[in-house]
Design a protein around this motif. Sequence first.
Motif, mmCIF file in Angstrom:
data_model
loop_
_atom_site.group_PDB
_atom_site.id
_atom_site.type_symbol
_atom_site.label_atom_id
_atom_site.label_comp_id
_atom_site.label_asym_id
_atom_site.label_seq_id
_atom_site.Cartn_x
_atom_site.Cartn_y
_atom_site.Cartn_z
ATOM 1 N N LEU A 1 57.404 32.980 33.237
ATOM 2 C CA LEU A 1 55.985 33.356 33.229
ATOM 3 C C LEU A 1 55.812 34.847 33.520
ATOM 4 O O LEU A 1 54.951 35.505 32.924
ATOM 5 C CB LEU A 1 55.213 32.527 34.261
ATOM 6 C CG LEU A 1 54.992 31.054 33.908
ATOM 7 C CD1 LEU A 1 54.296 30.333 35.059
ATOM 8 C CD2 LEU A 1 54.185 30.909 32.630
ATOM 9 N N LEU A 2 56.615 35.390 34.421
ATOM 10 C CA LEU A 2 56.550 36.826 34.685
ATOM 11 C C LEU A 2 56.948 37.630 33.455
ATOM 12 O O LEU A 2 56.353 38.680 33.163
ATOM 13 C CB LEU A 2 57.456 37.180 35.872
ATOM 14 C CG LEU A 2 56.906 36.853 37.258
ATOM 15 C CD1 LEU A 2 58.004 36.930 38.307
ATOM 16 C CD2 LEU A 2 55.766 37.787 37.624
ATOM 17 N N MET A 3 57.952 37.164 32.729
ATOM 18 C CA MET A 3 58.327 37.833 31.478
ATOM 19 C C MET A 3 57.165 37.802 30.487
ATOM 20 O O MET A 3 56.850 38.811 29.841
ATOM 21 C CB MET A 3 59.539 37.138 30.865
ATOM 22 C CG MET A 3 60.792 37.146 31.695
ATOM 23 S SD MET A 3 62.074 36.132 30.904
ATOM 24 C CE MET A 3 63.155 35.792 32.288
ATOM 25 N N LEU A 4 56.544 36.639 30.347
ATOM 26 C CA LEU A 4 55.437 36.493 29.412
ATOM 27 C C LEU A 4 54.254 37.366 29.819
ATOM 28 O O LEU A 4 53.586 37.969 28.965
ATOM 29 C CB LEU A 4 55.017 35.024 29.336
ATOM 30 C CG LEU A 4 53.921 34.676 28.323
ATOM 31 C CD1 LEU A 4 54.349 35.074 26.912
ATOM 32 C CD2 LEU A 4 53.591 33.203 28.390
ATOM 33 N N LYS A 5 53.993 37.459 31.121
ATOM 34 C CA LYS A 5 52.899 38.323 31.584
ATOM 35 C C LYS A 5 53.197 39.780 31.261
ATOM 36 O O LYS A 5 52.306 40.529 30.829
ATOM 37 C CB LYS A 5 52.694 38.155 33.087
ATOM 38 C CG LYS A 5 52.109 36.821 33.515
ATOM 39 C CD LYS A 5 51.938 36.779 35.024
ATOM 40 C CE LYS A 5 51.512 35.411 35.499
ATOM 41 N NZ LYS A 5 51.324 35.354 36.958
ATOM 42 N N THR A 6 54.437 40.194 31.476
ATOM 43 C CA THR A 6 54.814 41.574 31.180
ATOM 44 C C THR A 6 54.611 41.878 29.703
ATOM 45 O O THR A 6 54.050 42.919 29.336
ATOM 46 C CB THR A 6 56.278 41.819 31.575
ATOM 47 O OG1 THR A 6 56.459 41.525 32.962
ATOM 48 C CG2 THR A 6 56.679 43.251 31.310
ATOM 49 N N ALA A 7 55.052 40.970 28.837
ATOM 50 C CA ALA A 7 54.871 41.167 27.401
ATOM 51 C C ALA A 7 53.395 41.161 27.022
ATOM 52 O O ALA A 7 52.964 41.917 26.144
ATOM 53 C CB ALA A 7 55.618 40.078 26.634
ATOM 54 N N SER A 8 52.610 40.335 27.697
ATOM 55 C CA SER A 8 51.175 40.269 27.407
ATOM 56 C C SER A 8 50.465 41.542 27.844
ATOM 57 O O SER A 8 49.501 41.983 27.202
ATOM 58 C CB SER A 8 50.559 39.051 28.106
ATOM 59 O OG SER A 8 51.139 37.850 27.629
ATOM 60 N N MET A 9 50.920 42.154 28.953
ATOM 61 C CA MET A 9 50.374 43.456 29.348
ATOM 62 C C MET A 9 50.605 44.488 28.253
ATOM 63 O O MET A 9 49.714 45.287 27.924
ATOM 64 C CB MET A 9 51.029 43.936 30.638
ATOM 65 C CG MET A 9 50.682 43.188 31.892
ATOM 66 S SD MET A 9 51.566 43.948 33.283
ATOM 67 C CE MET A 9 52.078 42.503 34.185
ATOM 68 N N ALA B 1 52.687 47.470 38.069
ATOM 69 C CA ALA B 1 53.108 46.144 37.596
ATOM 70 C C ALA B 1 54.352 45.678 38.329
ATOM 71 O O ALA B 1 54.458 44.505 38.733
ATOM 72 C CB ALA B 1 53.351 46.182 36.087
ATOM 73 N N THR B 2 55.316 46.567 38.500
ATOM 74 C CA THR B 2 56.559 46.197 39.183
ATOM 75 C C THR B 2 56.308 45.885 40.654
ATOM 76 O O THR B 2 56.818 44.896 41.191
ATOM 77 C CB THR B 2 57.592 47.321 39.050
ATOM 78 O OG1 THR B 2 57.796 47.614 37.665
ATOM 79 C CG2 THR B 2 58.914 46.917 39.671
ATOM 80 N N TYR B 3 55.532 46.717 41.316
ATOM 81 C CA TYR B 3 55.183 46.488 42.720
ATOM 82 C C TYR B 3 54.598 45.097 42.893
ATOM 83 O O TYR B 3 54.937 44.359 43.826
ATOM 84 C CB TYR B 3 54.167 47.554 43.148
ATOM 85 C CG TYR B 3 53.692 47.509 44.581
ATOM 86 C CD1 TYR B 3 52.880 46.486 45.050
ATOM 87 C CD2 TYR B 3 54.020 48.524 45.468
ATOM 88 C CE1 TYR B 3 52.418 46.461 46.357
ATOM 89 C CE2 TYR B 3 53.566 48.512 46.777
ATOM 90 C CZ TYR B 3 52.761 47.480 47.213
ATOM 91 O OH TYR B 3 52.305 47.460 48.514
ATOM 92 N N VAL C 1 46.763 42.034 32.558
ATOM 93 C CA VAL C 1 46.832 41.513 31.190
ATOM 94 C C VAL C 1 45.475 41.586 30.504
ATOM 95 O O VAL C 1 45.365 42.033 29.350
ATOM 96 C CB VAL C 1 47.352 40.058 31.190
ATOM 97 C CG1 VAL C 1 47.183 39.428 29.797
ATOM 98 C CG2 VAL C 1 48.814 40.013 31.608
ATOM 99 N N PHE C 2 44.422 41.171 31.193
ATOM 100 C CA PHE C 2 43.137 41.001 30.534
ATOM 101 C C PHE C 2 42.193 42.196 30.667
ATOM 102 O O PHE C 2 41.208 42.271 29.936
ATOM 103 C CB PHE C 2 42.455 39.732 31.061
ATOM 104 C CG PHE C 2 43.201 38.482 30.696
ATOM 105 C CD1 PHE C 2 43.151 37.982 29.417
ATOM 106 C CD2 PHE C 2 43.980 37.815 31.641
ATOM 107 C CE1 PHE C 2 43.849 36.843 29.064
ATOM 108 C CE2 PHE C 2 44.680 36.676 31.303
ATOM 109 C CZ PHE C 2 44.618 36.185 30.011
ATOM 110 N N PHE C 3 42.493 43.130 31.574
ATOM 111 C CA PHE C 3 41.606 44.269 31.737
ATOM 112 C C PHE C 3 41.436 45.097 30.462
ATOM 113 O O PHE C 3 40.301 45.506 30.139
ATOM 114 C CB PHE C 3 42.099 45.159 32.887
ATOM 115 C CG PHE C 3 41.436 46.508 32.927
ATOM 116 C CD1 PHE C 3 40.093 46.618 33.247
ATOM 117 C CD2 PHE C 3 42.149 47.657 32.617
ATOM 118 C CE1 PHE C 3 39.473 47.858 33.274
ATOM 119 C CE2 PHE C 3 41.537 48.895 32.637
ATOM 120 C CZ PHE C 3 40.197 49.007 32.966
#
Length: 840
Positions: free
Chosen positions: A116-124, A155-157, A169-171
């Motif tokens: 899920l973290l990978m997917l969030k990163t890609a979605s960002m 994002a990393t923090y 992601v959504f901003f």
Amino acid sequence: MQSEQTQIHTQPARRKLPGWLLAFGIALLAAGIMFLPFIIYEKGNFFFFGDFNVQQIPFYRMAHDAVRSGEVLWNSYTDLGANFIASYSFYLLFSPFFWLTLPFPSEMVPYLMAPLLMLKTASMALTSYFYIRRFVRTDEYAIIGSLCYAFSGFATYNIFFNHFHEAMVFFPLLLIGVEELVQNRRRGVFALAVAVNCIVNYWFFIGEVVFVVLYVFLRMTDRSWGMTVKRFCAVALESVLGLCLAMVVLLPSVLAIMGNPRTTSDNLLYGWNFWIYSTVQRIPQILQTLFFPPELPSRPNFFPDGGAKWSSLSAWLPLFGVSGTAAFLLAARRSWLKKLLFTCLFMALVPGLNSAFILFNNSYYARWFYMPVLLMCLATATALERRDIDYVRGVRWYAGGVLLFMVACGLTPSKTSEGEWKLGLMEEPIRFWLVCLIAVCCVALTLWIVRQLRRNPAFVRTAIALTAAVGCLHGMFFIGSGRLYGTSGSFLRERALAGYDSIAFPGEDEDEFFRLDLYNTLDNLGMYWHVPNIQAFHSIVPNSIMEFYPYVGVKRDVSSKPEVNNYALRPLLSVKYLAVSQSEKDAENLMPGYTFSFSQFGYDFYENENYLPMGFGYTTGVRQSVLDTAPLSLRANVMLEAVGLSEEAMERNADILTELESIDYASLNASGMEEAVEERRQYTCDTFAFDKTGFTATCDLDEDVLMFFSVPYDSGWSATVNGEPVVIEKASVGFMAVRVPAGEAEIRFEYMTPGLIPGAFVSAGGLVLLGVYLLVMRRQDRRAAAADPVPASFRSLREHREESIQSAQTVLTPESPAPALEQPEPETPDGKEEQDHETE
């Protein structure tokens, strides 16, 4: 410049994959490589440290099971009980990433954290790409900017607080919606973006509202944007419509946090604290985050006394750092982007303005920095793309800042707490110099690719690859550093995760409800085990819990951790077992009245001899005013002897309660507690059980009593006894009690989330209004189209997109450029070859 644009737009597209797909795919691949070593090492799991381990993992699994079972109104596994929707709407409940876990079985949820973290990163990367792409001429530079955003220091923090990633992601959709509405007259996109951002995380949405207001007013300073009074009204209208659409989530959430001590007026900034930070390290600490990768949330190293732990303070971009932003700002004279970036910097440096993004709370947070970070990524992409911008000047500023902080923090003499001299102001020299090394390498790599490759056809591919590589490698370093301070993976796998619904309490009726107490162990271990307990680390719980615990001498800010010296609290809260790690010594003497029962998962379990089951009656009451006179540490003892009631409640129940007019302090000891427990055992419920909409209890008593339940008082509760509605009394400060007559009785409590139904009606109304608005605007467009033989709405998508890009480029071009910036680059064969490659 115009000839360059014409040339680019007429080049045939030879790339097979669209830019947005490349941005998503590259970010997903880099994130996968970043997390893979840790997944392998932890045998399929991903563990970090601090809040990630003790909140994100158990919250996800518990919420996953609650939703799948339909128990979405009241949750008995969160502290002493909580409004499930309101408590988890901030953390995960309305995140689409959480809902992706629902098809999977419960035991798979911990294994899904890293994917899920990978997917969030890609979605960002995906959403930021679509925003940045509006302002650059080629896909490649939008990809660079999107990777900077997805792997930014912010994002990393916030892997530490991974539910913050949803806001990132959504901003960008909010800004895209504004641009589409004002520039392209595409209606409804902004309203939907407002609704999505508000639903996904209402708290971050507050800061986003402040930022979007700034964005609109400073963007309006560029006349070419096309803002008119009519379009401004459309922005305002769609803002309201989006808010209405989100009301089904927003209203219950707001009602739940009203009265929370962290949101009251007592926590507002005022006086000089509004204008000046209380620590002299804060401002240089903020500036330092522009030049260096983020520090661990709980271990600031450059400025250890800056008071910014867990504040999400980071604005670093991988590889390019602040160089692209500096280069753009030095070149642009009156750009709206320049104005907005400087406004954000000014607000970050003034405490009161910084706190505007969190409703002027006096706690320091920089959790809005992802918004200016997106603009920094846009400035970086633009500075890299435009050849009339001297990017090397930006690199010099980047290098100068890195050098300044390295010298100031790393080479300044200081003294330790023992009075010994040392070199440097940092807490951990090794970690400090490793971070400095990363920053220096980034400066060197940036200078190399800008000087050596900027006119080379391989420039954009090299920049994309290096941005992804630096983001990935730094992420590994950051996660690895955090794991050094985290709970061991073997403990989390073999004791925490393995205990989920697996602890066998000997001789117990599986339907019996009781709570567990845990001593000096991992936060939220009880939630890991899926056992109701009194030790909780959770920020959003019923206000009655926040009121009760301080009243009995227990600190309650973000966690509930009653000390063992408050032993009378345990029977009051129906604690049956105490779990103590087998490594603890003298565990049997922690509290009076506990005997060893069994061992499991590395813990010894002690049974409470003074256990009271959930639901016990009182024939004695004490007025709140009398209870207030007792010392904090003894109030729980008094509450065992007599139920605490307000003046009105005492009068209502005076016919069945004997009033305790004064407190006998001599009885407030261990033996007195045992006597009080024995008295309460005469009036206990025979059965008690939670279900999807509340709980039911039965009893058969010889006299009328006020039946007490240590379930937090909440306005969403209603009760009946033998089918007849009864008044719920707020008892012993934070709990509930009802009158129960002698004889057999069935007690039923029903719960409905406050604000959920009214919010749903408002959302439904907002949906209807949005539909009406779109229909009306569509009719107006048709009328306008009848008067325009080639209306904008009927132009080809390609023509419309090119026009939008042309407008965006004009927006970012300085209005009064320096003479060097006015000269277009000569159209040499090399220049043409470079442009051809960028188009590819």
